[in-house]
Design an enzyme around this catalytic site. Structure first.
Site, short mmCIF file in Angstrom:
data_model
loop_
_atom_site.label_atom_id
_atom_site.label_comp_id
_atom_site.label_asym_id
_atom_site.label_seq_id
_atom_site.Cartn_x
_atom_site.Cartn_y
_atom_site.Cartn_z
N ASP A 1 -1.37 6.92 6.40
CA ASP A 1 -2.44 5.99 6.08
C ASP A 1 -2.60 5.09 7.30
O ASP A 1 -1.75 4.25 7.58
CB ASP A 1 -2.07 5.18 4.84
CG ASP A 1 -3.09 4.10 4.50
OD1 ASP A 1 -4.07 3.93 5.23
OD2 ASP A 1 -2.87 3.39 3.48
N LYS B 1 -11.76 -1.95 8.48
CA LYS B 1 -10.91 -2.73 9.39
C LYS B 1 -11.39 -2.56 10.83
O LYS B 1 -11.86 -3.49 11.46
CB LYS B 1 -9.44 -2.30 9.28
CG LYS B 1 -8.93 -2.09 7.87
CD LYS B 1 -8.72 -3.39 7.11
CE LYS B 1 -8.02 -3.10 5.78
NZ LYS B 1 -7.80 -4.31 5.00
N TRP C 1 0.82 -1.21 0.00
CA TRP C 1 0.00 0.00 0.00
C TRP C 1 0.85 1.25 0.00
O TRP C 1 0.51 2.26 -0.64
CB TRP C 1 -0.97 -0.02 1.18
CG TRP C 1 -1.77 -1.29 1.17
CD1 TRP C 1 -1.73 -2.30 2.08
CD2 TRP C 1 -2.71 -1.71 0.16
NE1 TRP C 1 -2.59 -3.32 1.71
CE2 TRP C 1 -3.20 -2.99 0.55
CE3 TRP C 1 -3.19 -1.13 -1.01
CZ2 TRP C 1 -4.14 -3.68 -0.21
CZ3 TRP C 1 -4.13 -1.82 -1.77
CH2 TRP C 1 -4.58 -3.08 -1.37
#
Length: 355
Positions: free
Chosen positions: A166, A190, A99
Site C-alpha cells: 500500500d 495524497k 491502515w
C-alpha cells in the site's frame, strides 16, 4: 493572508494542476461539454486514460508484464481486493499502523494471516526490524508510509515471497523498484490526484491463481482486460491524475520529487530538533518525509492549544495531529513547497520567541 496546506489527505495539489483541471471541467477539449458530464466512452477521454497509464509506467519505470488500472473505492477496497485475488492459504503482514491493521482484518476473510512484526505496543512510533517472513506465505504486505504516525519504509524489501504494498501516501515521491512487487496500490488523494480514484499496478502472470470464484468487480483481470473501463471510471479524478503526472515529469520525475522531499523534511525536522518547545514522535531512522509528526515537549504541553491557534493565525492549515497521536502533523506531499515549510518553521520560531 496566504494559506499553507498541510492536510494529510485529501491534500494539496500543484496550483497549475488545479487550474488545468478546472479549465477542462468548464469545457473539455473544446467540446462544449464539461469534463464532469462527458461519457467515459467518449473518443476524447480514452487518450486521457492511455496517457495517464503510460506516464505511470514511465515515471516508475514499470517493467513489461505489469498492468496499470484505475479503480474506485480507495485503498480501503484494496484491503479486501488484494487477498481476494492473491491469498491462497496464508498471507504475511507487517503491522505498522492503523491502515496496515485494517488491511490485515480484511485479509482474514480469505485465509490465514500472519503478523510478522508489529510496533503497536509503542503506538507505532517505529518500523519493526529483524522480522522473518514465512517462506510458505502467498505474499508479504507492507504499508510504506504511515500517515497517522509519521513513519516510512523508504527501501524496497528483499523477501522470498511475493511482495505487495500500500503506497497510498508516498507513491511518486521516490524511485521504486516495481520489479520486486506483485502488486502496488495507492489511493490518489495524497501525491497523485483529487480523491476518488485508486491506482493499481499488478503483475499480470500472478492473476487468476486464487482458489475461489472471484466476484467480477473484485477480479483484477476484469479491469486489466477492459482497460479500467469495465464500469464508469471516476473521470475527473483520473484527469487530475494525468495533469499531476505531467507536472511530475516536467519537474524532473520521481528522482526530483525524492530530492525535494528530503530537502523539505530536513528543514522541518531540524527545527523540531532545535526548538525547545517541540519533539518528534517517532524513531529518527524511521521518520516519514511525507507526514512529519511532532508534539510539545512535556514541560510545554499546556501550550499545545495556543500554538495551534497561533499557527492557524499565520495561515497554517491542517497541522493538527491525528487524535491517536495528538500534537501536530505537517504533511509534505509532492505539491508542498519549500516556501510552505519555511513558513511553518518561521511560525514555530516566532512562537518560541514569544514564550
Amino acid at each position: 493572508m496566504k494559506k499553507y496546506n498541510f492536510n494529510a489527505g485529501p491534500s494539496m495539489l500543484p496550483r497549475e494542476v488545479i487550474e488545468a483541471t478546472a479549465k477542462q471541467i468548464l469545457d473539455f477539449n473544446g467540446s462544449g461539454l464539461s469534463l464532469m458530464e462527458i461519457s467515459h466512452r467518449a473518443k476524447d477521454f480514452q487518450p486521457v486514460v492511455d496517457e495517464a497509464m503510460d506516464l505511470i509506467k514511465e515515471l516508475l519505470d514499470v517493467p513489461a508484464g505489469y498492468s496499470v488500472v484505475f479503480l474506485g473505492g480507495g485503498a480501503s477496497l484494496q484491503f479486501c481486493q488484494v487477498p481476494c485475488n492473491f491469498l491462497i492459504k496464508k498471507a504475511a503482514y507487517l503491522n505498522t499502523g492503523v491502515w496496515a491493521k485494517k488491511a490485515m482484518k480484511e485479509a482474514k476473510h480469505f485465509g490465514e494471516v500472519v503478523e510478522v512484526a508489529s510496533s503497536a505496543d509503542a503506538n507505532y512510533t517505529f518500523i519493526p526490524k529483524g522480522w522473518t517472513v514465512p517462506e510458505d506465505a502467498d505474499y508479504f504486505h507492507i504499508t510504506t508510509n504511515n500517515t497517522i504516525y509519521g513513519t516510512e519504509i523508504r527501501q524496497d524489501p528483499d523477501v522470498k515471497v511475493p511482495l505487495i504494498a500500500d503506497m497510498s501516501s508516498d507513491i511518486f515521491s521516490r524511485p521504486v523498484d516495481v520489479s520486486k512487487y506483485d502488486c502496488i496500490y495507492a489511493g490518489a488523494q495524497k501525491n497523485l490526484a483529487m480523491a476518488g480514484v485508486t491506482v493499481i499496478i499488478v503483475k499480470d502472470d500472478k492473476l487468476g491463481r486464487a482458489p475461489r470464484e472471484i466476484p467480477t468487480m473484485l477480479d483484477y483481470r476484469t479491469h486489466v482486460e477492459k482497460g479500467s473501463m469495465f464500469n464508469t471510471p471516476p473521470v475527473v479524478p483520473i484527469y487530475s491524475a494525468l495533469e499531476t503526472l505531467r507536472w511530475i515529469k516536467r519537474n524532473g520525475g520521481v528522482q526530483a520529487m525524492d530530492k525535494l522531499a528530503q530537502e523539505r523534511a530536513k528543514i522541518v525536522y531540524d527545527e523540531i530538533d532545535r526548538n525547545k518547545l517541540f519533539r518528534g514522535t517517532v524513531a529518527e531512522e524511521d521518520r516519514s518525509l511525507m507526514n512529519i509528526c511532532f508534539v510539545m515537549n512535556d514541560e510545554y504541553a499546556e501550550l499545545e492549544k495556543s500554538f495551534m491557534e497561533f499557527a492557524t493565525s499565520k495561515g497554517m492549515v491542517g497541522i493538527k495531529g491525528h487524535r491517536s497521536v495528538g500534537g501536530f502533523r505537517a504533511s509534505c506531499y509532492n505539491a508542498q513547497t519549500i516556501e510552505g515549510v519555511n513558513a511553518l518553521v518561521a511560525c514555530m520560531k516566532e512562537f518560541e520567541q514569544n514564550v
